[in-house]
Design a protein around this motif. Structure first.
Motif, PDB file in Angstrom:
ATOM      1  N   VAL A 196       0.844  -1.193   0.000  1.00  0.00           N
ATOM      2  CA  VAL A 196       0.000   0.000   0.000  1.00  0.00           C
ATOM      3  C   VAL A 196       0.878   1.242   0.000  1.00  0.00           C
ATOM      4  CG1 VAL A 196      -1.807  -1.165   1.342  1.00  0.00           C
ATOM      5  CG2 VAL A 196      -0.145   0.267   2.518  1.00  0.00           C
ATOM      6  N   ALA A 197       0.248   2.378  -0.287  1.00  0.00           N
ATOM      7  CA  ALA A 197       0.851   3.682  -0.034  1.00  0.00           C
ATOM      8  C   ALA A 197      -0.083   4.410   0.914  1.00  0.00           C
ATOM      9  CB  ALA A 197       1.034   4.470  -1.324  1.00  0.00           C
ATOM     10  N   ALA A 198       0.484   5.052   1.926  1.00  0.00           N
ATOM     11  CA  ALA A 198      -0.326   5.724   2.940  1.00  0.00           C
ATOM     12  C   ALA A 198       0.253   7.094   3.250  1.00  0.00           C
ATOM     13  CB  ALA A 198      -0.380   4.884   4.216  1.00  0.00           C
ATOM     14  N   ASP A 199      -0.645   8.025   3.576  1.00  0.00           N
ATOM     15  CA  ASP A 199      -0.263   9.376   3.985  1.00  0.00           C
ATOM     16  C   ASP A 199      -0.366   9.486   5.501  1.00  0.00           C
ATOM     17  OD1 ASP A 199       0.095  10.183   1.371  1.00  0.00           O
ATOM     18  OD2 ASP A 199      -1.871  11.133   1.215  1.00  0.00           O
ATOM     19  N   PHE A 200       0.559  10.249   6.082  1.00  0.00           N
ATOM     20  CA  PHE A 200       0.579  10.521   7.514  1.00  0.00           C
ATOM     21  C   PHE A 200       0.441  12.020   7.732  1.00  0.00           C
ATOM     22  CE2 PHE A 200       2.579   6.469   6.958  1.00  0.00           C
ATOM     23  CZ  PHE A 200       2.199   5.738   8.062  1.00  0.00           C
ATOM     24  N   ALA A 201       0.023  12.428   8.922  1.00  0.00           N
ATOM     25  CA  ALA A 201      -0.155  13.842   9.230  1.00  0.00           C
ATOM     26  C   ALA A 201       1.168  14.606   9.159  1.00  0.00           C
ATOM     27  CB  ALA A 201      -0.781  14.004  10.617  1.00  0.00           C
ATOM     28  N   GLN A 202       2.260  13.905   9.432  1.00  0.00           N
ATOM     29  CA  GLN A 202       3.591  14.495   9.333  1.00  0.00           C
ATOM     30  C   GLN A 202       4.562  13.396   8.933  1.00  0.00           C
ATOM     31  OE1 GLN A 202       3.745  16.079  13.250  1.00  0.00           O
ATOM     32  NE2 GLN A 202       4.501  14.213  14.182  1.00  0.00           N
ATOM     33  N   ALA A 203       5.782  13.776   8.563  1.00  0.00           N
ATOM     34  CA  ALA A 203       6.789  12.774   8.191  1.00  0.00           C
ATOM     35  C   ALA A 203       7.007  11.828   9.370  1.00  0.00           C
ATOM     36  CB  ALA A 203       8.086  13.457   7.798  1.00  0.00           C
ATOM     37  N   VAL A 204       7.137  10.549   9.079  1.00  0.00           N
ATOM     38  CA  VAL A 204       7.315   9.545  10.131  1.00  0.00           C
ATOM     39  C   VAL A 204       8.568   8.725   9.861  1.00  0.00           C
ATOM     40  CG1 VAL A 204       4.866   9.318  10.714  1.00  0.00           C
ATOM     41  CG2 VAL A 204       5.820   7.901   8.916  1.00  0.00           C
ATOM     42  N   TRP A 238       9.653   2.930   0.598  1.00  0.00           N
ATOM     43  CA  TRP A 238      10.014   4.272   0.138  1.00  0.00           C
ATOM     44  C   TRP A 238       9.189   5.297   0.893  1.00  0.00           C
ATOM     45  CZ3 TRP A 238       5.934   7.042  -1.663  1.00  0.00           C
ATOM     46  CH2 TRP A 238       4.855   6.353  -2.212  1.00  0.00           C
ATOM     47  N   SER A 239       9.664   6.531   0.916  1.00  0.00           N
ATOM     48  CA  SER A 239       8.883   7.617   1.503  1.00  0.00           C
ATOM     49  C   SER A 239       9.228   8.918   0.794  1.00  0.00           C
ATOM     50  CB  SER A 239       9.128   7.744   3.005  1.00  0.00           C
ATOM     51  OG  SER A 239      10.449   8.130   3.272  1.00  0.00           O
ATOM     52  N   VAL A 240       8.201   9.735   0.599  1.00  0.00           N
ATOM     53  CA  VAL A 240       8.338  11.062   0.022  1.00  0.00           C
ATOM     54  C   VAL A 240       7.467  11.987   0.860  1.00  0.00           C
ATOM     55  CG1 VAL A 240       7.978  12.507  -2.007  1.00  0.00           C
ATOM     56  CG2 VAL A 240       8.712  10.125  -2.296  1.00  0.00           C
ATOM     57  N   GLN A 241       8.111  12.894   1.582  1.00  0.00           N
ATOM     58  CA  GLN A 241       7.428  13.791   2.498  1.00  0.00           C
ATOM     59  C   GLN A 241       6.566  12.999   3.475  1.00  0.00           C
ATOM     60  OE1 GLN A 241       5.694  16.461  -0.392  1.00  0.00           O
ATOM     61  NE2 GLN A 241       7.375  17.887  -0.115  1.00  0.00           N
ATOM     62  N   ARG A 242       5.230  13.107   3.378  1.00  0.00           N
ATOM     63  CA  ARG A 242       4.350  12.430   4.341  1.00  0.00           C
ATOM     64  C   ARG A 242       3.772  11.120   3.815  1.00  0.00           C
ATOM     65  NH1 ARG A 242      -0.207  15.208   5.495  1.00  0.00           N
ATOM     66  NH2 ARG A 242      -0.204  16.113   3.446  1.00  0.00           N
ATOM     67  N   ARG A 243       4.138  10.702   2.597  1.00  0.00           N
ATOM     68  CA  ARG A 243       3.619   9.451   2.023  1.00  0.00           C
ATOM     69  C   ARG A 243       4.682   8.353   2.134  1.00  0.00           C
ATOM     70  NH1 ARG A 243      -0.110   9.302  -3.175  1.00  0.00           N
ATOM     71  NH2 ARG A 243      -1.311  10.422  -1.607  1.00  0.00           N
ATOM     72  N   VAL A 244       4.228   7.159   2.515  1.00  0.00           N
ATOM     73  CA  VAL A 244       5.130   6.020   2.672  1.00  0.00           C
ATOM     74  C   VAL A 244       4.581   4.843   1.875  1.00  0.00           C
ATOM     75  CG1 VAL A 244       6.159   4.392   4.304  1.00  0.00           C
ATOM     76  CG2 VAL A 244       5.813   6.775   4.985  1.00  0.00           C
ATOM     77  N   GLY A 245       5.442   4.215   1.090  1.00  0.00           N
ATOM     78  CA  GLY A 245       5.104   2.977   0.403  1.00  0.00           C
ATOM     79  C   GLY A 245       5.482   1.805   1.301  1.00  0.00           C
ATOM     80  N   MET A 246       4.560   0.874   1.460  1.00  0.00           N
ATOM     81  CA  MET A 246       4.764  -0.263   2.351  1.00  0.00           C
ATOM     82  C   MET A 246       4.553  -1.555   1.575  1.00  0.00           C
ATOM     83  SD  MET A 246       2.345   1.072   5.420  1.00  0.00           S
ATOM     84  CE  MET A 246       2.228   2.828   5.753  1.00  0.00           C
ATOM     85  N   ALA A 247       5.460  -2.496   1.745  1.00  0.00           N
ATOM     86  CA  ALA A 247       5.318  -3.823   1.141  1.00  0.00           C
ATOM     87  C   ALA A 247       4.849  -4.793   2.211  1.00  0.00           C
ATOM     88  CB  ALA A 247       6.635  -4.288   0.553  1.00  0.00           C
ATOM     89  N   PHE A 248       3.960  -5.701   1.819  1.00  0.00           N
ATOM     90  CA  PHE A 248       3.518  -6.738   2.744  1.00  0.00           C
ATOM     91  C   PHE A 248       4.665  -7.736   2.939  1.00  0.00           C
ATOM     92  CE2 PHE A 248      -0.812  -5.851   0.727  1.00  0.00           C
ATOM     93  CZ  PHE A 248      -1.116  -4.887   1.673  1.00  0.00           C
TER      94      PHE A 248
END
Length: 81
Positions: A39-47, A70-80
């Motif tokens: 998935v790709a998910a957004d966070f309220a701030q960089a994590v 991967w991460s770009v600003q507040r979005r993070v790509g996650m692999a299962f």
């Protein structure tokens, strides 16, 4: 010029609330797209996420072990995992 798709699985746009469950707590996120591999998910701030964690989407009764890829600003790509 045509872009060549390099993803292992097709991606589907979604808008779902979720949490990243880590030792001692959780971090809310918004899942923006999903596939059979992650998935790709957004966070309220960089994590700064740990090497592995559990992504939970309560509405879908979904919980999967993930790792950040991967991460770009507040979005993070996650692999299962």
């Amino acid at each position: 010029m045509t872009m060549i798709e390099k993803r292992a699985a097709p991606r589907f746009k979604v808008l779902k609330g979720g949490v990243v469950a880590i030792d001692g707590g959780s971090i809310p996120c918004t899942v923006r797209n999903t596939s059979s591999t992650g998935v790709a998910a957004d966070f309220a701030q960089a994590v700064d996420l740990p090497p592995t964690f559990t992504l939970v989407i309560e509405r879908d009764r979904f919980a999967r072990r993930c790792r950040p890829v991967w991460s770009v600003q507040r979005r993070v790509g996650m692999a299962f995992c």
